[in-house]
Design a protein around this motif. Structure first.
Motif, PDB file in Angstrom:
ATOM      1  N   ILE A  23      11.218  -7.016  -1.625  1.00  0.00           N
ATOM      2  CA  ILE A  23      10.473  -7.144  -2.882  1.00  0.00           C
ATOM      3  C   ILE A  23       9.544  -5.951  -3.074  1.00  0.00           C
ATOM      4  O   ILE A  23       9.528  -5.339  -4.153  1.00  0.00           O
ATOM      5  CB  ILE A  23       9.687  -8.479  -2.923  1.00  0.00           C
ATOM      6  N   LEU A  24       8.767  -5.600  -2.051  1.00  0.00           N
ATOM      7  CA  LEU A  24       7.813  -4.495  -2.208  1.00  0.00           C
ATOM      8  C   LEU A  24       8.505  -3.153  -2.398  1.00  0.00           C
ATOM      9  O   LEU A  24       7.974  -2.271  -3.078  1.00  0.00           O
ATOM     10  CB  LEU A  24       6.838  -4.450  -1.027  1.00  0.00           C
ATOM     11  N   ASN A  25       9.681  -2.989  -1.830  1.00  0.00           N
ATOM     12  CA  ASN A  25      10.441  -1.748  -2.053  1.00  0.00           C
ATOM     13  C   ASN A  25      10.747  -1.540  -3.531  1.00  0.00           C
ATOM     14  O   ASN A  25      10.773  -0.413  -4.009  1.00  0.00           O
ATOM     15  CB  ASN A  25      11.747  -1.747  -1.246  1.00  0.00           C
ATOM     16  N   THR A  26      10.950  -2.638  -4.279  1.00  0.00           N
ATOM     17  CA  THR A  26      11.223  -2.506  -5.711  1.00  0.00           C
ATOM     18  C   THR A  26      10.010  -1.977  -6.471  1.00  0.00           C
ATOM     19  O   THR A  26      10.144  -1.448  -7.566  1.00  0.00           O
ATOM     20  CB  THR A  26      11.687  -3.837  -6.355  1.00  0.00           C
ATOM     21  N   LYS A 118     -10.455  -2.191   6.239  1.00  0.00           N
ATOM     22  CA  LYS A 118     -11.845  -2.169   6.709  1.00  0.00           C
ATOM     23  C   LYS A 118     -12.839  -2.656   5.665  1.00  0.00           C
ATOM     24  O   LYS A 118     -13.884  -3.194   6.011  1.00  0.00           O
ATOM     25  CB  LYS A 118     -12.242  -0.758   7.146  1.00  0.00           C
ATOM     26  N   LYS A 119     -12.534  -2.452   4.370  1.00  0.00           N
ATOM     27  CA  LYS A 119     -13.528  -2.795   3.351  1.00  0.00           C
ATOM     28  C   LYS A 119     -13.066  -3.801   2.303  1.00  0.00           C
ATOM     29  O   LYS A 119     -13.872  -4.256   1.506  1.00  0.00           O
ATOM     30  CB  LYS A 119     -14.021  -1.525   2.649  1.00  0.00           C
ATOM     31  N   ASN A 120     -11.807  -4.177   2.296  1.00  0.00           N
ATOM     32  CA  ASN A 120     -11.280  -5.087   1.272  1.00  0.00           C
ATOM     33  C   ASN A 120     -10.643  -6.325   1.892  1.00  0.00           C
ATOM     34  O   ASN A 120      -9.961  -6.232   2.903  1.00  0.00           O
ATOM     35  CB  ASN A 120     -10.201  -4.397   0.427  1.00  0.00           C
ATOM     36  N   LEU A 121     -10.869  -7.447   1.233  1.00  0.00           N
ATOM     37  CA  LEU A 121     -10.170  -8.689   1.541  1.00  0.00           C
ATOM     38  C   LEU A 121      -9.873  -9.309   0.180  1.00  0.00           C
ATOM     39  O   LEU A 121     -10.765  -9.802  -0.494  1.00  0.00           O
ATOM     40  CB  LEU A 121     -11.040  -9.621   2.388  1.00  0.00           C
ATOM     41  N   GLN A 122      -8.610  -9.204  -0.238  1.00  0.00           N
ATOM     42  CA  GLN A 122      -8.246  -9.585  -1.604  1.00  0.00           C
ATOM     43  C   GLN A 122      -7.005 -10.464  -1.571  1.00  0.00           C
ATOM     44  O   GLN A 122      -6.027 -10.126  -0.901  1.00  0.00           O
ATOM     45  CB  GLN A 122      -7.968  -8.312  -2.416  1.00  0.00           C
ATOM     46  N   SER A 123      -7.041 -11.576  -2.316  1.00  0.00           N
ATOM     47  CA  SER A 123      -5.910 -12.510  -2.341  1.00  0.00           C
ATOM     48  C   SER A 123      -5.275 -12.583  -3.718  1.00  0.00           C
ATOM     49  O   SER A 123      -5.947 -12.436  -4.736  1.00  0.00           O
ATOM     50  CB  SER A 123      -6.365 -13.908  -1.933  1.00  0.00           C
ATOM     51  N   PHE A 124      -3.966 -12.847  -3.710  1.00  0.00           N
ATOM     52  CA  PHE A 124      -3.160 -12.948  -4.940  1.00  0.00           C
ATOM     53  C   PHE A 124      -2.257 -14.164  -4.786  1.00  0.00           C
ATOM     54  O   PHE A 124      -1.519 -14.249  -3.817  1.00  0.00           O
ATOM     55  CB  PHE A 124      -2.310 -11.683  -5.117  1.00  0.00           C
ATOM     56  N   ARG A 168       6.779 -16.161  -4.062  1.00  0.00           N
ATOM     57  CA  ARG A 168       6.434 -14.988  -3.243  1.00  0.00           C
ATOM     58  C   ARG A 168       6.562 -13.707  -4.070  1.00  0.00           C
ATOM     59  O   ARG A 168       5.700 -12.829  -4.025  1.00  0.00           O
ATOM     60  CB  ARG A 168       7.350 -14.948  -2.016  1.00  0.00           C
ATOM     61  N   TYR A 169       7.645 -13.600  -4.848  1.00  0.00           N
ATOM     62  CA  TYR A 169       7.831 -12.428  -5.710  1.00  0.00           C
ATOM     63  C   TYR A 169       6.660 -12.292  -6.684  1.00  0.00           C
ATOM     64  O   TYR A 169       6.104 -11.207  -6.862  1.00  0.00           O
ATOM     65  CB  TYR A 169       9.148 -12.536  -6.491  1.00  0.00           C
ATOM     66  N   LYS A 170       6.290 -13.401  -7.325  1.00  0.00           N
ATOM     67  CA  LYS A 170       5.215 -13.355  -8.316  1.00  0.00           C
ATOM     68  C   LYS A 170       3.884 -12.941  -7.693  1.00  0.00           C
ATOM     69  O   LYS A 170       3.133 -12.156  -8.275  1.00  0.00           O
ATOM     70  CB  LYS A 170       5.082 -14.709  -9.009  1.00  0.00           C
ATOM     71  N   ALA A 171       3.579 -13.459  -6.507  1.00  0.00           N
ATOM     72  CA  ALA A 171       2.331 -13.081  -5.826  1.00  0.00           C
ATOM     73  C   ALA A 171       2.380 -11.623  -5.380  1.00  0.00           C
ATOM     74  O   ALA A 171       1.390 -10.891  -5.501  1.00  0.00           O
ATOM     75  CB  ALA A 171       2.081 -14.009  -4.639  1.00  0.00           C
ATOM     76  N   LEU A 172       3.536 -11.175  -4.877  1.00  0.00           N
ATOM     77  CA  LEU A 172       3.674  -9.776  -4.457  1.00  0.00           C
ATOM     78  C   LEU A 172       3.604  -8.822  -5.646  1.00  0.00           C
ATOM     79  O   LEU A 172       3.093  -7.704  -5.521  1.00  0.00           O
ATOM     80  CB  LEU A 172       4.982  -9.571  -3.685  1.00  0.00           C
ATOM     81  N   LYS A 173       4.086  -9.255  -6.787  1.00  0.00           N
ATOM     82  CA  LYS A 173       3.999  -8.437  -7.998  1.00  0.00           C
ATOM     83  C   LYS A 173       2.530  -8.232  -8.383  1.00  0.00           C
ATOM     84  O   LYS A 173       2.108  -7.113  -8.711  1.00  0.00           O
ATOM     85  CB  LYS A 173       4.768  -9.098  -9.138  1.00  0.00           C
ATOM     86  N   LYS A 177       0.601  -4.479  -8.242  1.00  0.00           N
ATOM     87  CA  LYS A 177      -0.121  -3.874  -9.364  1.00  0.00           C
ATOM     88  C   LYS A 177      -1.532  -3.480  -8.930  1.00  0.00           C
ATOM     89  O   LYS A 177      -1.984  -2.364  -9.167  1.00  0.00           O
ATOM     90  CB  LYS A 177      -0.174  -4.827 -10.558  1.00  0.00           C
ATOM     91  N   TRP A 178      -2.227  -4.388  -8.273  1.00  0.00           N
ATOM     92  CA  TRP A 178      -3.580  -4.121  -7.791  1.00  0.00           C
ATOM     93  C   TRP A 178      -3.585  -2.944  -6.803  1.00  0.00           C
ATOM     94  O   TRP A 178      -4.376  -2.024  -6.918  1.00  0.00           O
ATOM     95  CB  TRP A 178      -4.153  -5.382  -7.136  1.00  0.00           C
ATOM     96  N   TYR A 179      -2.662  -3.008  -5.841  1.00  0.00           N
ATOM     97  CA  TYR A 179      -2.614  -1.999  -4.779  1.00  0.00           C
ATOM     98  C   TYR A 179      -2.308  -0.613  -5.349  1.00  0.00           C
ATOM     99  O   TYR A 179      -2.980   0.371  -5.010  1.00  0.00           O
ATOM    100  CB  TYR A 179      -1.564  -2.406  -3.746  1.00  0.00           C
ATOM    101  N   LEU A 180      -1.313  -0.518  -6.208  1.00  0.00           N
ATOM    102  CA  LEU A 180      -0.932   0.777  -6.775  1.00  0.00           C
ATOM    103  C   LEU A 180      -2.021   1.320  -7.702  1.00  0.00           C
ATOM    104  O   LEU A 180      -2.279   2.524  -7.711  1.00  0.00           O
ATOM    105  CB  LEU A 180       0.414   0.668  -7.489  1.00  0.00           C
ATOM    106  N   ASP A 181      -2.680   0.438  -8.468  1.00  0.00           N
ATOM    107  CA  ASP A 181      -3.809   0.873  -9.305  1.00  0.00           C
ATOM    108  C   ASP A 181      -4.945   1.417  -8.436  1.00  0.00           C
ATOM    109  O   ASP A 181      -5.557   2.437  -8.768  1.00  0.00           O
ATOM    110  CB  ASP A 181      -4.339  -0.283 -10.167  1.00  0.00           C
ATOM    111  N   ARG A 182      -5.227   0.748  -7.326  1.00  0.00           N
ATOM    112  CA  ARG A 182      -6.301   1.193  -6.423  1.00  0.00           C
ATOM    113  C   ARG A 182      -5.929   2.522  -5.767  1.00  0.00           C
ATOM    114  O   ARG A 182      -6.796   3.372  -5.571  1.00  0.00           O
ATOM    115  CB  ARG A 182      -6.567   0.137  -5.345  1.00  0.00           C
TER     116      ARG A 182
END
Length: 188
Positions: A23-26, A118-124, A168-173, A177-182
């Motif tokens: 999923i993340l490879n996509t 080290k500085k982030n703890l983020q849930s989706f 799982r796909y929806k949460a990874l999506k 988005k968050w990860y790539l924006d950051r």
């Protein structure tokens, strides 16, 4: 030569890792696998369980990572097995779940992806509604052979496109988005 990964997926479940990797490879995110057992607190909250697991994973891996926790919530069983899904699967399995159900077979799957460094703890989180089949269908892992998503006549185990519609796909999506924006803003 050592492989460099954007982040690591920490789990003891290689099937879950393989699914998450595809999923993340996509989304253009490369992940490595850090296989380990993680402390799983007993809680009615998937989010609390996921955050604790992510902190435990980071203490072992020391690299940016994600973990995934999920639960199968069955309406007629008052949301059982919910956050106890892994334990219930190990003890009574799919056949045990099928034996517990009568007429109301409505259910939902929920996934929580938690990122930790080290500085982030983020849930989706994400959910998908569906039903529990009357028998095992298809060859899949976990609850896939008994969970039929809404608007489908096939279980997750029978679907070729499960990785494009699952909880799982929806949460990874959302995470991607968050990860790539950051990453673009150099905030990671």
């Amino acid at each position: 030569m050592q492989q460099l990964f954007d982040i690591y997926f920490v789990s003891s479940n290689k099937h879950k890792y393989q699914e998450v990797k595809k999923i993340l490879n996509t989304f253009g995110i490369e992940i490595g696998f850090f296989k380990t057992e993680l402390e799983e607190i007993q809680s009615n909250s998937l989010k609390d369980i996921a955050k604790k697991k992510a902190k435990d994973a980071f203490s072992k891996c020391k690299k940016p990572l994600i973990i995934e926790d999920d639960g199968l919530f069955i309406d007629s069983l008052s949301g059982f097995p919910g956050p106890y899904s892994s334990y219930v699967f190990q003890t009574i399995g799919n056949v045990g779940i099928l034996n517990l159900l009568k007429n109301n077979r409505k259910a939902k799957f929920e996934s929580i992806i938690t990122f930790c460094d080290k500085k982030n703890l983020q849930s989706f989180n994400a959910k998908i509604s569906g039903t529990i089949s009357k028998s095992l269908k298809g060859k899949g892992w976990g609850y896939d052979p008994i969970f039929t998503p809404i608007n489908s006549s096939k279980t997750f185990a029978e679907l070729k496109n499960k990785n494009q519609l699952s909880h799982r796909y929806k949460a990874l999506k959302k995470f991607s988005k968050w990860y790539l924006d950051r990453q673009e803003s150099n905030d990671l």
